[in-house]
Scaffold this active site. Structure first.
Site, mmCIF file in Angstrom:
data_model
loop_
_atom_site.group_PDB
_atom_site.id
_atom_site.type_symbol
_atom_site.label_atom_id
_atom_site.label_comp_id
_atom_site.label_asym_id
_atom_site.label_seq_id
_atom_site.Cartn_x
_atom_site.Cartn_y
_atom_site.Cartn_z
ATOM 1 N N CYS A 324 -3.961 1.651 0.177
ATOM 2 C CA CYS A 324 -4.554 0.773 -0.560
ATOM 3 C C CYS A 324 -4.076 -0.580 -0.537
ATOM 4 O O CYS A 324 -3.257 -1.122 -1.420
ATOM 5 C CB CYS A 324 -4.369 1.157 -2.143
ATOM 6 S SG CYS A 324 -5.572 2.646 -2.380
ATOM 7 N N ASP A 325 -3.505 -1.027 0.834
ATOM 8 C CA ASP A 325 -2.943 -2.380 1.187
ATOM 9 C C ASP A 325 -3.628 -3.210 2.160
ATOM 10 O O ASP A 325 -4.109 -2.604 3.090
ATOM 11 C CB ASP A 325 -1.596 -1.777 1.520
ATOM 12 C CG ASP A 325 -0.549 -3.115 1.837
ATOM 13 O OD1 ASP A 325 -0.984 -4.028 2.604
ATOM 14 O OD2 ASP A 325 0.566 -3.157 1.355
#
Ligand SMILES: *Cc1c(COP(=O)(O)O)cnc(C)c1O
Length: 376
Positions: A324-325
Site C-alpha cells: 500500500c505504498d
C-alpha cells in the site's frame, strides 16, 4: 532461465514470490572472468548476494571476497574463508568495526578520506590500505561514484600520509559504476591511476596494486557485451597506460557473478484499468519495490520479464507491487508490454535477479515476508 531452474519451479511449485539461483551459472561466470582477466585477483563483492551457498561455492573456486561490515566478515570466516583473502572495501567504517575485522585477521582496508585513514592507523595498525579514487561513472545504469572516492591530489597526499602513519599503502581502487555498459569506461580510470602511481613512485612510494572494482554487467532488457570484451578493454587500457610495468590487479565483481544466475518468480494478483477507455493495464504482482526489486528505483535496472503467454499479442502495462505504498511501482515509463491474454494467477518471472534482490527486500512491510531464496 536455465533448465535446472525451470525444472525446480515446475516440480516444486514453490510459493511466490521466490528467487531460484542456479549455482552452476555462478561457477560459469567465475570461470569466464578468470579466463578473460587471468592476471586479476577476484574479490566477490559479498553484498550482491551474501547467501552462504554462493560464498562457499566461490571460496571453493578460489575466490577472494570484498566485504563491507563485520557481519560480512563473520559470514566469510564462518564458511572457512581465509581472512587473508578478505578486503574491507567499504570506505565508511566505524573504528570499532575496523578493530574487529583487524583482530579477525583482515589485513586490507579501503579509505577515501583523511579521517578514515586516521581511524585505520589507530584501529588496524600496520595493515595494508587502498585509496579509492573518484572516477567517471557515465554509462553505468546504477552509478555509485558521487558517494565514494577522492581526487588525484588528495589520493596522493593521503597515500603518502598513510605511510607516515605506519600503514602499508597497497594501491589504488576505483569503481566505474554498477552495470557499466561501456567496456571502454575503465580506460579513463586506469589512466588516472597510472598518473597517480607514477607521481607516487617519483616521491619514493612505489605502489603494488590496482583494484579495478566491479561494474561488470548482468544481462537485463538491453543486450550487453560479453565479459571477453571487458577483459580485452581493461588489458588494453592497462598496457596502454602502464606499458610493460604492469602492477598487480584486483577486480570486485558482484552483479556479474550472481545476477544472471537467479530467476524471481511472482504471481499476478490483479489486472485493472484506471478508466474504461484506458489502453494501458495495471498489472499488480506479489513482488515489488519492497519485495526485492529495489533497483527498479527510477526504472534504472530493467529486468527481462517472462509470462506463460509470451508470443501472444501484447499491450502496454504498468507493473506494480502489492504493498500500500505509492512508490511501489516497478515500471511505468520504460515501455513494458505484456500479453493481452495475461490473467490473474499467472506466474511471471523476472530474469537475472540473482544480484541485489534478496537483501534489498523489506523485513515485512505490509506483512509481506522477505524474499525467499532456493538453490539448484
Ligand atoms: C558493490 C561493490 C562492488 C560490486 O559492484 P558490481 O557493480 O556489483 O560489480 C565492488 N566493489 C565495491 C567497493 C562495492 O561497494
Amino acid at each position: 532461465m536455465t533448465e535446472k531452474i525451470a525444472r525446480f519451479l515446475n516440480e516444486e511449485q514453490p510459493p511466490t514470490p521466490c528467487l531460484v539461483v542456479d549455482l552452476d551459472v555462478v561457477a560459469e561466470k567465475y570461470r569466464a572472468l578468470r579466463h578473460h582477466l587471468p592476471l586479476a585477483e577476484i574479490f566477490y563483492a559479498v553484498k550482491a548476494n551474501p547467501a552462504p551457498e554462493i560464498v562457499r561455492l566461490l571460496n571453493d573456486l578460489g575466490s577472494s571476497f570484498d566485504v563491507a561490515s563485520t557481519a560480512e566478515v563473520d559470514l566469510c570466516l564462518s564458511l572457512d574463508v581465509d581472512p587473508a583473502r578478505l578486503s574491507f572495501g567499504s570506505t565508511i567504517k566505524k573504528a570499532r568495526d575496523i578493530a574487529y575485522a583487524h583482530d579477525a585477521g583482515v589485513d586490507l582496508f579501503a579509505f577515501d578520506a583523511e579521517a578514515e585513514l586516521r581511524k585505520l592507523a589507530a584501529a588496524a595498525p600496520n595493515s595494508r590500505v587502498t585509496c579509492r579514487l573518484f572516477v567517471d561513472n557515465a554509462g553505468a545504469d546504477w552509478p555509485l561514484s558521487r558517494k565514494f572516492g577522492c581526487d588525484l591530489t588528495m589520493a596522493r597526499d593521503l597515500l603518502l600520509e598513510a605511510a607516515d602513519l605506519g600503514l602499508i599503502p597497497d594501491g589504488v581502487s576505483f569503481h566505474v559504476g554498477s552495470q557499466q555498459t561501456r567496456a571502454d569506461q575503465w580506460d579513463g580510470a586506469i589512466g588516472m591511476t597510472a598518473e597517480l602511481l607514477d607521481d607516487l613512485e617519483n616521491r619514493g612510494l612505489p605502489l603494488r596494486n590496482v583494484n579495478l572494482g566491479g561494474g561488470f554487467p548482468a544481462r537485463y532488457r538491453d543486450a550487453v557485451a560479453g565479459i571477453g570484451t571487458y577483459g580485452e578493454a581493461i588489458m588494453h587500457a592497462m598496457t596502454r597506460h602502464f606499458g610493460n610495468r604492469l602492477p598487480t590487479m584486483s577486480v570486485e565483481p558482484g552483479r556479474y557473478l550472481v545476477g544472471d544466475a537467479g530467476v524471481l518468480q511472482s504471481e499476478v494478483v490483479l489486472i485493472s484499468r484506471k478508466s474504461y477507455g484506458d489502453e494501458r493495464r495495471w498489472v499488480y504482482l506479489d513482488v515489488g519495490r519492497f519485495g526485492g526489486l529495489a533497483e527498479t528505483e527510477g526504472e534504472a535496472i530493467k529486468y527481462r520479464v517472462q509470462t506463460p503467454r509470451d508470443g501472444e499479442p501484447t499491450g502496454p502495462v504498468v507493473l506494480a507491487g502489492p504493498t500500500c505504498d505509492g512508490a511501489d511501482i516497478l515500471y511505468e515509463s520504460a515501455g513494458y508490454e505484456m500479453p493481452l491474454s495475461l490473467e490473474i494467477g499467472d506466474k511471471v518471472e523476472f530474469l537475472a535477479t540473482g544480484a541485489y534482490t534478496t537483501t534489498y527486500a523489506s523485513v515485512g512491510f505490509n506483512g509481506f515476508a522477505p524474499l525467499k531464496q532456493y538453490f539448484v
